[in-house]
Design an enzyme around this catalytic site. Structure first.
Site, mmCIF file in Angstrom:
data_model
loop_
_atom_site.group_PDB
_atom_site.id
_atom_site.type_symbol
_atom_site.label_atom_id
_atom_site.label_comp_id
_atom_site.label_asym_id
_atom_site.label_seq_id
_atom_site.Cartn_x
_atom_site.Cartn_y
_atom_site.Cartn_z
ATOM 1 N N SER B 150 0.854 -1.194 0.000
ATOM 2 C CA SER B 150 0.000 0.000 0.000
ATOM 3 C C SER B 150 0.890 1.244 0.000
ATOM 4 O O SER B 150 2.044 1.185 0.448
ATOM 5 C CB SER B 150 -0.862 -0.007 1.265
ATOM 6 O OG SER B 150 -1.384 1.276 1.535
ATOM 7 N N TYR B 163 -1.177 -0.530 10.568
ATOM 8 C CA TYR B 163 -1.386 -0.880 9.162
ATOM 9 C C TYR B 163 -0.186 -0.434 8.318
ATOM 10 O O TYR B 163 0.325 -1.200 7.496
ATOM 11 C CB TYR B 163 -2.676 -0.230 8.667
ATOM 12 C CG TYR B 163 -2.990 -0.501 7.219
ATOM 13 C CD1 TYR B 163 -3.483 -1.742 6.813
ATOM 14 C CD2 TYR B 163 -2.787 0.477 6.244
ATOM 15 C CE1 TYR B 163 -3.766 -1.986 5.484
ATOM 16 C CE2 TYR B 163 -3.071 0.234 4.914
ATOM 17 C CZ TYR B 163 -3.564 -0.995 4.534
ATOM 18 O OH TYR B 163 -3.843 -1.239 3.215
#
Lengths: 77, 259
Positions: B150, B163
């Site tokens: 990501s 995350y």
């Protein structure tokens, strides 16, 4: 989860373990109620109830009681 | 007419390739499975829910597709599952690891369970798939693996620390896997998408007011991404067109990080 348990969890998330949270308190009057506290509330609801908080409802909340109304359908009697 | 007759080529062709796609029930995983099938691959769609997998599988063009439901959090079972797939259906040409979880928690409410869950699904599952892939008899000639990281690996975000850490770990793991697996002739790369219009993003959106959402999306100079935007790059990295690309990270963000 019962209402008082959720309020206790929320108080912990807001790092107010001793002061706690009164339902009639205005969120604007809680120094710890900031943008990260808002996300913490969303995360708590997700974690405990598997539910997504609607942003519009959360934006309209002005008191601790308003937050409880949002999670009310998931709370035990 | 084939390539020999026409002189036309498709460098992205995945004909006669068997490719495992995780997270195939929805979003980027489903779009990837659909595209790989359109490029000629035999796709094994993987996820947790048989019914949802069956829906993805039925949407794939071509023949030879299959599905497998398993829990990616059972880390030590994953290498055996991958070995079984190869033994029962033939060697694998690729793995597209699209499964992952996004969960935002400010540090004030992060605990061990939360960290363990995110690292297990976002990091450890990919490592276990990699371990499974390199076993003897599993990878076919020209094998490649693509992990989905990501842009959060590169941009700090409040309430997203864990995350971000998992996605940074995926980028690091990609490089190290690429180096270690060169002797096994398996390429390993990763893609780093920014916000993509998926079911996961829908859930994220419901937690915002319309005004907040509009402000968020306005940061994206080319708008938010579509699952197909990611699938295209995953397919490219799995194909022979990316034969000389290894250990790299492809940022897919519609110019978000450029400005």
């Amino acid at each position: 989860m019962k209402k008082q348990e959720f309020i206790r969890e929320l108080a912990l998330a807001l790092e107010r373990p001793d002061e706690g949270l009164q339902e009639d308190v205005l969120l604007a009057d809680i120094p710890e109620w900031d943008s990260l506290a808002v996300i913490s509330f969303i995360a708590l609801v997700d974690e405990h109830f598997g539910a997504a908080v609607e942003g519009e409802k959360l934006a309209a909340a002005t008191t601790v009681a308003d937050l409880i109304v949002i999670v009310q359908p998931h709370l035990e009697d | 007419m084939d390539e020999k007759t026409t002189g036309l080529i498709n460098p992205l062709s995945l004909a006669r390739r068997r490719i495992l796609v995780t997270g195939a029930s929805s979003g980027i995983g489903r779009a990837t499975a659909e595209l790989l099938a359109r490029l000629g691959a035999s796709v094994i769609v993987a996820g947790r829910d048989e019914e949802r997998l069956a829906r993805t599988r039925s949407s794939l063009v071509g023949d030879g597709h299959s599905q497998i439901a398993f829990d990616l959090s059972a880390i030590d079972e994953i290498p055996g599952i991958v070995a079984r797939l190869a033994k029962e259906g033939g060697a694998l040409s690729g793995i597209a690891h699209c499964a992952g979880v996004q969960a935002g928690r400010p540090m004030r409410i992060v605990d061990q369970n939360f960290m363990d869950d995110l690292f297990r699904v976002n990091v450890q599952s990919g490592l276990a798939l990699a371990r499974g892939f390199r076993q003897r008899g599993v990878p076919a000639s020209g094998a490649a693996m693509v992990l989905v990281s990501s842009v959060s690996a590169f941009v700090g975000q409040a309430s997203n620390v864990v995350y971000c850490a998992t996605k940074g770990a995926v980028v690091s793991a990609t490089k190290a896997l690429a180096v270690e697996f060169m002797r096994d002739k398996i390429r390993v790369n990763c893609v780093c998408p920014a916000l993509v219009e998926t079911e996961m993003a829908d859930r994220f959106r419901t937690t915002m007011s319309d005004e907040q959402w509009q402000g968020y999306v306005a940061q994206y100079p080319m708008g938010i991404g579509q699952p197909a935007d990611i699938a295209n790059s995953v397919a490219f990295l799995l194909s022979d067109a990316a034969r000389w690309i290894n250990g790299t990270t492809l940022v897919l963000d519609g110019g978000l990080l450029a400005g």
